[in-house]
Scaffold this motif. Structure first.
Motif, mmCIF file in Angstrom:
data_model
loop_
_atom_site.group_PDB
_atom_site.id
_atom_site.type_symbol
_atom_site.label_atom_id
_atom_site.label_comp_id
_atom_site.label_asym_id
_atom_site.label_seq_id
_atom_site.Cartn_x
_atom_site.Cartn_y
_atom_site.Cartn_z
ATOM 1 N N LYS A 80 0.804 -1.226 0.000
ATOM 2 C CA LYS A 80 0.000 0.000 0.000
ATOM 3 C C LYS A 80 0.836 1.275 0.000
ATOM 4 C CE LYS A 80 -3.670 -0.501 -0.291
ATOM 5 N NZ LYS A 80 -4.460 -0.912 -1.474
ATOM 6 N N LEU A 81 2.039 1.231 0.590
ATOM 7 C CA LEU A 81 2.851 2.444 0.698
ATOM 8 C C LEU A 81 4.217 2.323 0.033
ATOM 9 C CD1 LEU A 81 2.202 3.423 4.451
ATOM 10 C CD2 LEU A 81 0.971 4.207 2.427
ATOM 11 N N TRP A 144 -1.081 9.078 6.470
ATOM 12 C CA TRP A 144 0.052 8.382 5.849
ATOM 13 C C TRP A 144 -0.035 6.880 6.095
ATOM 14 C CZ3 TRP A 144 5.751 9.158 7.859
ATOM 15 C CH2 TRP A 144 6.642 8.535 6.985
#
Length: 764
Positions: A80-81, A144
């Motif tokens: 996802k990041l 975030w």
């Protein structure tokens, strides 16, 4: 011989508790990495997360789920990041779950480390709070890291100042909530005066992860959070006392204690004040309010310095945080001291309003059954963390070796020589294009240094209490080629200073120049604060350097009298005496020990009131939740009077606390006396609640109509305000009475007893 030395080192390592833990964590980190979830599709990962959640909710110990849970988070972070957690980040995450306080260097990725224990402990459905340094970081980190949590089926939110109660309730209902400690504490205080359970926003506390733990657990732990009713204007007595103390002279009328934390009147000073006020014996019980107001005025006049301890902006006093050098947002001094300070500056003070509830950050954090924390600087205060919070420090090694060069201090005989050397050093390094960050002791010093640099044709960005709104912008540029940043104390918590400002080409150039150069213009009382400044340089294996410039005229050095060794000596070159370096390190350790002792002693006072609050609040909560068999009318009445008499009790406790040091005059222990007085007062509260509740219920005639309740004033305050109290007055005033003062006091009493009958007889 070498083999023997190596064997000895190996043996010592086997006994080091930190290294034993790290060995265990490395082995677990390997197990987590070896789970090899890359081959799983998204649905399989989400199904596994659901399985773990069911296991946790059914009572399976979380320790047994750790390997699987952390492996899931690592894979989710990658998908996802695009972030692959380092081994050391996983090790830090394991230590956090085991409720340790981890020391993880700046730039090592504490934000991602926290996600693993937050996810694991949120699987039970009881909620996890991640406490951040400010609202910006709470919002940033929730957004975030949010995709990781949501991908794994958990909810995440941030609670922000200014949100409506319904928005706050939604934020705290999430599985993981990012919020500042102050805001979470203020919301708790609002809950404690709610007259309807539907108006509360918190659910029962479960697990907390404290970011920037050294700041919250030590620097601000004693700071009381306050909720108060509407504010009102105060009188002008403050101006009267400000005028009186301006007519007093140092040594002639007052003096400081050896550490310049207290100021006290001497015999001549007492006589002068009595003459100016026309009050008779200042130390009589009837004059206790005058003595308290005078002490406040004397304290702010002599010990609080403009542009060091506070600034005046837009006609208002704004206090400066001693640890960060920034404006301490929404913070006041205790009422008496705040009034004196505004009078000193010729401003009209506003009352903080009647205090309805208060709790220190330390006591608020103790409400969480499970707690852990993380910071870049913990080891220097490890003993204090363990003594106060029962939290042991685990030092996590960096992902890449720290290659920053920490140069020895440069010590000068006087401030002018130090300033001259600073400007020369900064000018010289600036010509090479290397970025420089300078940490100063105050707004005043940062402005003075900026002027000196401008005169030397060195442009700089200034970051202090006057322009702290630009902090993120200034810090983001601090690592760029040729940038010079002058900052008060520790710069940019939660914000990395990247070489080249994040530009890869610039970063390479800056690295070849030696990386970010950090210069401290003074040493702090705490080594930990020095280390925070140093830690802005050398992140993630980057090159960097640090050096501290010290003068024998600096406040800390003067306080401990080191300047006396070199009295009369003035030179522009730095002193080379090696004993001097060790002496400065020694006084830092002594100062840290003194501050620890102060915190322990002052905790004793707040602990007493907090113990009483817990007992009363437990009963209040039972009434609020309808756990007692009483009518709605009695529920409202009892809640109202519990709040009313608790607020009165807080006012009384504050009043006696401000003057309790006077008890030492009668050879009584102030803490014992305080305990006796507030215990006696607290024991009267239940009787008062019962009497007033019974009277009000008669007036209501048993009516359960809310409109009828409001007619009799049984409602919440129409408006409230929240703020923090900088408890500096009490902190600085450890023992305001020296043997000389005490003797003067008793001599005055004796002479008055002798002279009073003579004076009376003379009338006849």
């Amino acid at each position: 011989m070498n083999l023997a030395v190596k064997a000895m080192h190996k043996f010592n390592d086997s006994l080091d508790p930190n290294k034993i833990k790290l060995k265990d964590y490395r082995e677990k980190a390997e197990l987590i990495k070896n789970r090899n979830l890359e081959a799983w599709d998204d649905q399989q990962l989400q199904a596994e997360s659901l399985r773990l959640k069911k296991e946790a909710e059914s009572g399976t110990p979380l320790d047994e789920l750790l390997i699987d849970a952390y492996a899931l988070v690592c894979e989710a972070a990658k998908r996802k990041l695009g972030l692959q957690p380092y081994d050391v980040q996983i090790m830090a995450a394991i230590a956090l779950h085991e409720r340790f306080l981890i020391e993880q260097h700046t730039g090592e990725g504490k934000t991602l480390s926290a996600v693993m224990p937050a996810y694991l402990n949120a699987l039970t459905g009881e909620g996890v709070h991640v406490l951040t340094f400010n609202d910006y970081l709470a919002k940033r980190d929730a957004e975030w890291m949010g995709p990781i949590y949501r991908f794994l089926g958990l909810t995440v939110n941030s609670a922000q100042a200014g949100m409506s109660p319904s928005e706050k309730r939604e934020a705290y209902a999430a599985d993981i909530t990012y919020v500042t400690a102050k805001e979470a504490g203020f919301d708790y205080l609002r809950d404690t005066i709610a007259l309807d359970e539907a108006d509360t926003v918190h659910r029962p506390f479960h697990h907390v992860i404290v970011d920037e733990a050294d700041s919250l657990l030590l620097d601000e732990a004693r700071v009381p959070l306050v909720i108060a009713g509407e504010s009102g204007s105060l009188g002008n007595d403050g101006f009267r006392f400000a005028e009186v103390v301006r007519q007093l002279g140092l040594i002639e009328h007052y003096d400081f204690d050896e550490s310049k934390r207290n100021v006290y009147l001497n015999e001549a000073g007492s006589a002068k004040v009595e003459s100016l006020l026309g009050c008779g014996n200042l130390y009589e019980n009837d004059n206790s309010h005058l003595l308290s107001s005078l002490n406040c005025a004397l304290h702010v006049e002599t010990l609080l310095k403009k542009d060091v301890d506070y600034i005046v902006r837009d006609g208002k006093i704004e206090l400066i945080d001693e640890y960060t050098g920034r404006v301490a947002e929404n913070r006041h001094l205790p009422d008496g001291l705040q009034t004196a300070l505004t009078a000193k500056e010729g401003l009209q003070p506003d009352s903080g309003g009647k205090i309805l509830g208060t709790i220190t950050l330390q006591h608020f954090l103790s409400l969480y059954p499970k707690a852990c924390g993380m910071t870049a600087t913990a080891q220097a205060s490890a003993m204090e963390f363990e003594a106060i919070y029962d939290l042991q420090v685990v030092q996590i090694p960096p992902n890449r070796q720290n290659i920053r060069i920490d140069h020895p201090r440069r010590i000068f005989t006087h401030k002018e020589a130090k300033l001259k050397a600073l400007v020369q050093e900064i000018s010289s390094v600036h010509k090479t294009g290397r970025p420089i960050l300078i940490g100063t002791s105050s707004v005043e010093e940062s402005d003075m240094l900026a002027e000196a640099l401008a005169a030397a044709d060195v442009p700089c960005h200034v970051l202090n209490a006057r322009n702290d709104a630009k902090e993120a912008e200034i810090i983001a540029k601090a690592g760029e080629i040729g940038v010079v940043t002058v900052s008060t104390n520790m710069a940019g918590r939660g914000v990395d200073i990247r070489l080249g400002g994040g530009n890869l080409e610039q970063a390479e150039v800056v690295a070849k120049l030696g990386g970010l150069y950090v210069i401290g213009t003074h040493v702090n009382e705490s080594v930990r604060i020095d280390n925070q400044l140093r830690g802005r340089s050398g992140r993630q294996g980057d090159p960097g350097a640090s050096v501290f410039f010290v003068s024998l005229e600096d406040e800390l050095v003067l306080r401990f009298g080191i300047d006396r060794w070199f009295r009369g000596l003035r030179q522009d070159e730095p002193l080379e005496d090696p004993l001097l370096h060790s002496k400065i390190s020694h006084i830092q350790r002594v100062a840290m020990g003194q501050n620890f002792h102060i915190r322990q002693e002052l905790n004793y006072y707040s602990d007493m009131v907090e113990d009483q609050r817990k007992i009363l609040y437990e009963e209040r909560l039972e009434i609020l939740k309808g756990e007692k068999p009483i009518s709605p009318a009695e529920q409202r009445v009892r809640l109202f009077y519990i709040d009313e008499f608790w607020a009165d009790h807080l006012g009384y406790a504050s009043y006696i606390r401000e003057g309790i040091h006077l008890e030492s005059l009668a050879s009584r222990n102030p803490m014992d006396e305080f305990h006796m007085l507030i215990t006696q007062a607290y024991e009267q509260i239940p009787g008062k609640i019962n009497r007033e509740s019974a009277n009000m219920l008669v007036k209501l005639g048993g009516s359960n109509d809310p409109a009828e309740w409001e007619k009799f004033g049984l409602k919440s305050p129409t408006s409230t305000r929240t703020y923090m109290i900088s408890d500096q007055y009490i902190q600085d005033k450890r023992v305001s009475w020296t043997p000389v003062t005490i003797m003067a006091y008793y001599l005055r009493k004796v002479f008055r007893l002798i002279l009073l009958p003579i004076h009376k007889l003379s009338k006849y």
